[in-house]
Scaffold this active site. Structure first.
Site, PDB file in Angstrom:
ATOM      1  N   ASN A   1       0.817  -1.213   0.000  1.00 52.44           N
ATOM      2  CA  ASN A   1       0.000   0.000   0.000  1.00 52.44           C
ATOM      3  C   ASN A   1       0.852   1.265   0.000  1.00 52.44           C
ATOM      4  OD1 ASN A   1      -2.033  -1.805   0.145  1.00 52.44           O
ATOM      5  ND2 ASN A   1      -2.543  -1.451   2.290  1.00 52.44           N
TER       6      ASN A   1
ATOM      7  N   ASP B   1      -0.810   4.168   0.800  1.00 55.86           N
ATOM      8  CA  ASP B   1      -1.736   5.133   1.410  1.00 55.86           C
ATOM      9  C   ASP B   1      -1.252   5.764   2.714  1.00 55.86           C
ATOM     10  OD1 ASP B   1      -2.243   3.127   3.380  1.00 55.86           O
ATOM     11  OD2 ASP B   1      -3.990   2.375   2.278  1.00 55.86           O
TER      12      ASP B   1
ATOM     13  N   HIS C   1       5.782  -0.632  -2.804  1.00 59.58           N
ATOM     14  CA  HIS C   1       5.339   0.159  -3.956  1.00 59.58           C
ATOM     15  C   HIS C   1       5.428   1.664  -3.718  1.00 59.58           C
ATOM     16  CE1 HIS C   1       2.890  -3.564  -5.473  1.00 59.58           C
ATOM     17  NE2 HIS C   1       4.177  -3.664  -5.698  1.00 59.58           N
TER      18      HIS C   1
ATOM     19  N   GLU D   1     -12.867 -12.587   0.016  1.00 57.26           N
ATOM     20  CA  GLU D   1     -12.965 -13.435  -1.194  1.00 57.26           C
ATOM     21  C   GLU D   1     -11.816 -14.432  -1.185  1.00 57.26           C
ATOM     22  OE1 GLU D   1     -15.384 -12.834  -3.349  1.00 57.26           O
ATOM     23  OE2 GLU D   1     -16.022 -10.927  -2.457  1.00 57.26           O
TER      24      GLU D   1
HETATM   25  P1  OAD Z   1      -6.368  -5.578  -5.115  1.00 57.47           P
HETATM   26  O1  OAD Z   1      -7.385  -4.534  -5.380  1.00 57.47           O
HETATM   27  O2  OAD Z   1      -5.811  -6.337  -6.256  1.00 57.47           O
HETATM   28  O3  OAD Z   1      -6.945  -6.646  -4.081  1.00 57.47           O
HETATM   29  C1  OAD Z   1      -7.581  -6.229  -2.906  1.00 57.47           C
HETATM   30  C2  OAD Z   1      -7.957  -7.456  -2.133  1.00 57.47           C
HETATM   31  O4  OAD Z   1      -8.536  -7.030  -0.915  1.00 57.47           O
HETATM   32  C3  OAD Z   1      -8.968  -8.359  -2.830  1.00 57.47           C
HETATM   33  O5  OAD Z   1      -8.516  -9.710  -2.783  1.00 57.47           O
HETATM   34  C4  OAD Z   1     -10.241  -8.173  -2.008  1.00 57.47           C
HETATM   35  O6  OAD Z   1     -11.050  -9.358  -1.941  1.00 57.47           O
HETATM   36  C5  OAD Z   1      -9.664  -7.829  -0.655  1.00 57.47           C
HETATM   37  N1  OAD Z   1     -10.572  -7.026   0.198  1.00 57.47           N
HETATM   38  C6  OAD Z   1     -11.569  -6.186  -0.178  1.00 57.47           C
HETATM   39  N2  OAD Z   1     -12.153  -5.645   0.906  1.00 57.47           N
HETATM   40  C7  OAD Z   1     -11.522  -6.161   1.994  1.00 57.47           C
HETATM   41  C8  OAD Z   1     -11.685  -5.997   3.396  1.00 57.47           C
HETATM   42  N3  OAD Z   1     -12.607  -5.178   3.920  1.00 57.47           N
HETATM   43  N4  OAD Z   1     -10.847  -6.692   4.220  1.00 57.47           N
HETATM   44  C9  OAD Z   1      -9.897  -7.523   3.700  1.00 57.47           C
HETATM   45  N5  OAD Z   1      -9.709  -7.708   2.393  1.00 57.47           N
HETATM   46  C10 OAD Z   1     -10.504  -7.039   1.534  1.00 57.47           C
HETATM   47  O7  OAD Z   1      -5.203  -4.855  -4.257  1.00 57.47           O
HETATM   48  P2  OAD Z   1      -3.706  -5.373  -3.984  1.00 57.47           P
HETATM   49  O8  OAD Z   1      -3.642  -6.832  -3.874  1.00 57.47           O
HETATM   50  O9  OAD Z   1      -3.159  -4.546  -2.881  1.00 57.47           O
HETATM   51  O10 OAD Z   1       0.295  -1.805  -7.398  1.00 57.47           O
HETATM   52  O11 OAD Z   1      -3.030  -4.918  -5.341  1.00 57.47           O
HETATM   53  C11 OAD Z   1      -1.671  -5.101  -5.505  1.00 57.47           C
HETATM   54  C12 OAD Z   1      -1.098  -4.000  -6.341  1.00 57.47           C
HETATM   55  O12 OAD Z   1      -1.863  -3.848  -7.545  1.00 57.47           O
HETATM   56  C13 OAD Z   1      -1.174  -2.623  -5.715  1.00 57.47           C
HETATM   57  O13 OAD Z   1      -0.136  -2.373  -4.796  1.00 57.47           O
HETATM   58  C14 OAD Z   1      -1.060  -1.735  -6.910  1.00 57.47           C
HETATM   59  C15 OAD Z   1      -2.035  -2.437  -7.832  1.00 57.47           C
HETATM   60  O14 OAD Z   1      -1.830  -2.272  -9.185  1.00 57.47           O
HETATM   61  C16 OAD Z   1       0.881  -0.759  -7.944  1.00 57.47           C
HETATM   62  O15 OAD Z   1       0.298   0.304  -8.084  1.00 57.47           O
HETATM   63  C17 OAD Z   1       2.294  -1.002  -8.365  1.00 57.47           C
END
Ligand code: OAD
Length: 236
Positions: A91, A93, A108, A205
Protein backbone atom coordinates in the site's frame (compact mmCIF):
# COMPACT_ATOMS: atom_id res chain seq x y z
CA UNK A 1 -0.42 -21.42 17.69
CA UNK A 2 1.43 -18.16 17.03
CA UNK A 3 5.15 -18.69 16.58
CA UNK A 4 7.73 -15.94 15.96
CA UNK A 5 9.22 -14.56 13.79
CA UNK A 6 6.02 -13.02 12.43
CA UNK A 7 5.61 -11.47 8.99
CA UNK A 8 2.57 -9.41 8.02
CA UNK A 9 1.94 -8.80 4.31
CA UNK A 10 -0.75 -6.26 3.48
CA UNK A 11 -2.58 -5.10 0.37
CA UNK A 12 -5.31 -2.63 -0.42
CA UNK A 13 -7.95 -4.73 1.38
CA UNK A 14 -6.62 -3.79 4.84
CA UNK A 15 -7.52 -0.17 4.08
CA UNK A 16 -10.89 -0.94 2.49
CA UNK A 17 -12.68 -0.60 5.85
CA UNK A 18 -11.13 2.86 6.17
CA UNK A 19 -12.87 3.85 2.93
CA UNK A 20 -9.79 3.62 0.69
CA UNK A 21 -10.59 2.11 -2.71
CA UNK A 22 -8.95 -1.18 -3.63
CA UNK A 23 -7.75 -1.79 -7.19
CA UNK A 24 -9.52 -4.87 -8.51
CA UNK A 25 -12.82 -5.05 -6.59
CA UNK A 26 -16.03 -3.77 -8.19
CA UNK A 27 -15.76 0.03 -8.25
CA UNK A 28 -12.00 -0.27 -7.61
CA UNK A 29 -9.29 2.05 -8.87
CA UNK A 30 -8.61 0.03 -12.01
CA UNK A 31 -12.27 0.04 -13.06
CA UNK A 32 -12.69 2.38 -16.01
CA UNK A 33 -9.02 3.42 -15.84
CA UNK A 34 -6.30 2.08 -18.08
CA UNK A 35 -3.14 1.31 -16.10
CA UNK A 36 -1.18 2.40 -19.20
CA UNK A 37 -2.71 5.88 -18.93
CA UNK A 38 -1.82 6.64 -15.31
CA UNK A 39 0.62 4.17 -13.80
CA UNK A 40 3.53 3.67 -16.19
CA UNK A 41 6.69 5.71 -16.91
CA UNK A 42 5.45 6.10 -20.51
CA UNK A 43 2.16 7.63 -19.34
CA UNK A 44 4.09 10.13 -17.21
CA UNK A 45 6.41 11.03 -20.08
CA UNK A 46 3.38 11.53 -22.35
CA UNK A 47 1.14 13.50 -20.01
CA UNK A 48 2.58 14.23 -16.54
CA UNK A 49 -0.31 16.47 -15.56
CA UNK A 50 -2.87 13.72 -16.23
CA UNK A 51 -0.87 11.23 -14.15
CA UNK A 52 -0.47 13.75 -11.37
CA UNK A 53 -4.22 14.55 -11.41
CA UNK A 54 -4.97 10.86 -10.86
CA UNK A 55 -2.46 10.52 -8.02
CA UNK A 56 -3.50 13.79 -6.42
CA UNK A 57 -7.15 12.66 -6.44
CA UNK A 58 -6.05 9.50 -4.59
CA UNK A 59 -4.06 11.59 -2.12
CA UNK A 60 -7.14 13.72 -1.44
CA UNK A 61 -9.30 10.62 -0.96
CA UNK A 62 -6.85 8.95 1.42
CA UNK A 63 -6.29 12.17 3.40
CA UNK A 64 -9.92 12.01 4.48
CA UNK A 65 -9.59 8.40 5.72
CA UNK A 66 -8.33 7.15 9.06
CA UNK A 67 -6.64 3.86 10.04
CA UNK A 68 -8.96 1.07 11.17
CA UNK A 69 -8.83 -1.68 13.79
CA UNK A 70 -6.80 -3.98 11.51
CA UNK A 71 -4.02 -1.38 11.14
CA UNK A 72 -4.08 -0.95 14.92
CA UNK A 73 -3.83 -4.70 15.55
CA UNK A 74 -0.73 -4.75 13.32
CA UNK A 75 0.81 -2.03 15.53
CA UNK A 76 0.12 -4.18 18.61
CA UNK A 77 1.90 -7.09 16.93
CA UNK A 78 4.98 -4.94 16.39
CA UNK A 79 4.79 -3.76 20.02
CA UNK A 80 4.65 -7.35 21.26
CA UNK A 81 7.20 -9.00 18.96
CA UNK A 82 9.69 -6.14 18.33
CA UNK A 83 12.53 -7.28 16.07
CA UNK A 84 10.81 -10.64 15.62
CA UNK A 85 8.13 -8.82 13.64
CA UNK A 86 8.23 -7.52 10.05
CA UNK A 87 5.59 -5.53 8.17
CA UNK A 88 5.66 -5.50 4.38
CA UNK A 89 2.99 -3.54 2.53
CA UNK A 90 2.04 -3.00 -1.10
CA UNK A 91 0.00 0.00 0.00
CA UNK A 92 1.02 3.56 -0.73
CA UNK A 93 -1.74 5.13 1.41
CA UNK A 94 0.28 5.76 4.59
CA UNK A 95 -2.38 4.33 6.92
CA UNK A 96 0.05 1.90 8.60
CA UNK A 97 2.28 4.87 9.44
CA UNK A 98 -0.66 6.89 10.75
CA UNK A 99 -1.81 3.94 12.89
CA UNK A 100 1.63 3.92 14.55
CA UNK A 101 3.59 1.16 12.76
CA UNK A 102 7.26 2.12 13.01
CA UNK A 103 9.20 -0.19 10.69
CA UNK A 104 7.49 -0.63 7.33
CA UNK A 105 8.87 -2.15 4.16
CA UNK A 106 6.94 -0.28 1.46
CA UNK A 107 7.21 -2.29 -1.74
CA UNK A 108 5.34 0.16 -3.96
CA UNK A 109 6.38 3.52 -2.46
CA UNK A 110 4.22 6.21 -0.92
CA UNK A 111 1.64 8.79 -1.94
CA UNK A 112 3.13 11.11 0.67
CA UNK A 113 6.48 11.67 -0.92
CA UNK A 114 7.65 12.95 -4.30
CA UNK A 115 10.80 12.29 -6.26
CA UNK A 116 12.85 14.61 -8.47
CA UNK A 117 12.85 13.42 -12.08
CA UNK A 118 16.44 14.72 -12.47
CA UNK A 119 18.33 13.14 -9.57
CA UNK A 120 15.80 10.94 -7.76
CA UNK A 121 15.92 13.00 -4.56
CA UNK A 122 12.86 12.45 -2.35
CA UNK A 123 10.73 15.12 -0.71
CA UNK A 124 7.99 14.51 1.85
CA UNK A 125 4.73 16.03 0.60
CA UNK A 126 1.65 15.84 2.79
CA UNK A 127 -0.39 18.68 1.28
CA UNK A 128 -3.48 17.39 -0.55
CA UNK A 129 -4.51 18.61 -3.03
CA UNK A 130 -1.18 19.90 -4.28
CA UNK A 131 -1.28 23.63 -5.12
CA UNK A 132 0.15 23.16 -8.65
CA UNK A 133 0.35 20.16 -10.93
CA UNK A 134 2.82 18.89 -11.81
CA UNK A 135 4.85 19.95 -8.74
CA UNK A 136 8.36 21.30 -9.22
CA UNK A 137 11.55 20.31 -7.40
CA UNK A 138 12.38 22.99 -4.79
CA UNK A 139 16.12 22.35 -5.36
CA UNK A 140 16.54 22.31 -9.14
CA UNK A 141 13.21 23.34 -10.70
CA UNK A 142 12.74 20.07 -12.60
CA UNK A 143 9.45 18.20 -12.41
CA UNK A 144 8.67 15.98 -9.41
CA UNK A 145 7.05 12.58 -9.90
CA UNK A 146 4.96 10.51 -7.48
CA UNK A 147 7.25 8.38 -5.30
CA UNK A 148 5.49 5.18 -6.28
CA UNK A 149 6.48 2.13 -8.30
CA UNK A 150 4.79 2.08 -11.69
CA UNK A 151 4.10 -0.92 -13.89
CA UNK A 152 7.27 -1.73 -15.81
CA UNK A 153 9.53 -0.38 -13.04
CA UNK A 154 11.69 -2.35 -10.65
CA UNK A 155 11.02 -2.46 -6.94
CA UNK A 156 13.69 -1.06 -4.65
CA UNK A 157 16.20 -3.91 -4.39
CA UNK A 158 17.06 -3.52 -0.69
CA UNK A 159 13.37 -3.38 0.29
CA UNK A 160 12.48 -6.49 -1.70
CA UNK A 161 15.55 -8.37 -0.40
CA UNK A 162 14.65 -7.55 3.21
CA UNK A 163 11.07 -8.67 2.58
CA UNK A 164 12.21 -11.93 0.97
CA UNK A 165 14.54 -12.68 3.89
CA UNK A 166 11.68 -12.07 6.33
CA UNK A 167 9.48 -14.45 4.27
CA UNK A 168 12.18 -17.15 4.45
CA UNK A 169 12.60 -17.02 8.20
CA UNK A 170 9.03 -16.28 9.35
CA UNK A 171 7.21 -19.02 11.20
CA UNK A 172 3.87 -17.22 11.09
CA UNK A 173 2.74 -15.11 8.12
CA UNK A 174 -0.46 -13.06 8.00
CA UNK A 175 -1.58 -12.13 4.47
CA UNK A 176 -4.17 -9.38 4.75
CA UNK A 177 -6.33 -7.98 1.94
CA UNK A 178 -4.38 -8.69 -1.22
CA UNK A 179 -5.50 -10.37 -4.42
CA UNK A 180 -1.97 -11.74 -4.79
CA UNK A 181 -1.77 -11.13 -8.50
CA UNK A 182 0.99 -8.51 -8.65
CA UNK A 183 4.55 -9.77 -8.70
CA UNK A 184 7.11 -9.75 -7.22
CA UNK A 185 5.07 -8.81 -4.11
CA UNK A 186 2.93 -11.96 -4.44
CA UNK A 187 6.04 -14.16 -4.46
CA UNK A 188 6.59 -13.41 -0.76
CA UNK A 189 3.65 -15.52 0.39
CA UNK A 190 4.88 -18.37 -1.82
CA UNK A 191 8.41 -18.12 -0.38
CA UNK A 192 6.91 -18.31 3.12
CA UNK A 193 4.87 -21.40 2.20
CA UNK A 194 7.94 -23.09 0.70
CA UNK A 195 9.84 -22.47 3.91
CA UNK A 196 7.13 -24.06 5.99
CA UNK A 197 5.56 -21.01 7.63
CA UNK A 198 2.09 -21.16 9.13
CA UNK A 199 0.29 -18.84 6.70
CA UNK A 200 -3.02 -17.20 7.58
CA UNK A 201 -4.99 -15.36 4.91
CA UNK A 202 -7.57 -12.65 5.72
CA UNK A 203 -9.80 -11.81 2.78
CA UNK A 204 -13.58 -11.75 2.19
CA UNK A 205 -12.96 -13.44 -1.19
CA UNK A 206 -11.00 -16.59 -1.82
CA UNK A 207 -7.81 -16.14 -3.85
CA UNK A 208 -5.29 -18.46 -5.48
CA UNK A 209 -3.59 -18.62 -2.09
CA UNK A 210 -6.64 -19.72 -0.10
CA UNK A 211 -6.30 -23.44 -0.83
CA UNK A 212 -2.61 -23.43 0.09
CA UNK A 213 -2.73 -21.71 3.47
CA UNK A 214 -3.06 -23.25 6.92
CA UNK A 215 -5.91 -20.89 7.84
CA UNK A 216 -8.22 -18.94 5.58
CA UNK A 217 -10.17 -16.32 7.55
CA UNK A 218 -13.09 -14.93 5.52
CA UNK A 219 -14.49 -11.47 6.24
CA UNK A 220 -13.50 -7.85 6.50
CA UNK A 221 -10.05 -7.13 7.86
CA UNK A 222 -11.18 -4.52 10.42
CA UNK A 223 -13.18 -7.28 12.14
CA UNK A 224 -11.26 -10.48 11.41
CA UNK A 225 -7.69 -9.31 12.08
CA UNK A 226 -8.25 -7.85 15.61
CA UNK A 227 -10.39 -10.84 16.55
CA UNK A 228 -7.80 -13.37 15.32
CA UNK A 229 -5.09 -11.41 17.09
CA UNK A 230 -7.02 -11.42 20.40
CA UNK A 231 -7.41 -15.18 20.16
CA UNK A 232 -3.80 -15.89 19.22
CA UNK A 233 -1.63 -13.16 20.75
CA UNK A 234 -0.73 -15.03 23.89
CA UNK A 235 -0.10 -18.36 22.17
CA UNK A 236 3.64 -17.90 21.62
P1 OAD B 1 -6.37 -5.58 -5.11
O1 OAD B 1 -7.38 -4.53 -5.38
O2 OAD B 1 -5.81 -6.34 -6.26
O3 OAD B 1 -6.95 -6.65 -4.08
C1 OAD B 1 -7.58 -6.23 -2.91
C2 OAD B 1 -7.96 -7.46 -2.13
O4 OAD B 1 -8.54 -7.03 -0.92
C3 OAD B 1 -8.97 -8.36 -2.83
O5 OAD B 1 -8.52 -9.71 -2.78
C4 OAD B 1 -10.24 -8.17 -2.01
O6 OAD B 1 -11.05 -9.36 -1.94
C5 OAD B 1 -9.66 -7.83 -0.66
N1 OAD B 1 -10.57 -7.03 0.20
C6 OAD B 1 -11.57 -6.19 -0.18
N2 OAD B 1 -12.15 -5.65 0.91
C7 OAD B 1 -11.52 -6.16 1.99
C8 OAD B 1 -11.68 -6.00 3.40
N3 OAD B 1 -12.61 -5.18 3.92
N4 OAD B 1 -10.85 -6.69 4.22
C9 OAD B 1 -9.90 -7.52 3.70
N5 OAD B 1 -9.71 -7.71 2.39
C10 OAD B 1 -10.50 -7.04 1.53
O7 OAD B 1 -5.20 -4.86 -4.26
P2 OAD B 1 -3.71 -5.37 -3.98
O8 OAD B 1 -3.64 -6.83 -3.87
O9 OAD B 1 -3.16 -4.55 -2.88
O10 OAD B 1 0.30 -1.81 -7.40
O11 OAD B 1 -3.03 -4.92 -5.34
C11 OAD B 1 -1.67 -5.10 -5.50
C12 OAD B 1 -1.10 -4.00 -6.34
O12 OAD B 1 -1.86 -3.85 -7.54
C13 OAD B 1 -1.17 -2.62 -5.72
O13 OAD B 1 -0.14 -2.37 -4.80
C14 OAD B 1 -1.06 -1.73 -6.91
C15 OAD B 1 -2.04 -2.44 -7.83
O14 OAD B 1 -1.83 -2.27 -9.19
C16 OAD B 1 0.88 -0.76 -7.94
O15 OAD B 1 0.30 0.30 -8.08
C17 OAD B 1 2.29 -1.00 -8.37
Amino acid sequence: MLKAPILVLTGAGISADSGVSTFRDAGGLWEGVRVEDVATPEAFARDPEKVWRWYDARRVQVASCVPNAAHRAVVEMEDQFGDQFTLVTQNVDGLHERAGSRHIHRLHGSLWSTRCTRDGRRFPQTEAPLPTLPPICPECGEMLRPDVVWFGELLDRATMDAAARAAERARTVLVIGTSGVVYPAASLQLIALEHGAHVVEFNPERTALSDLVAEYVPGRAATTVPSWWQQNRSAT
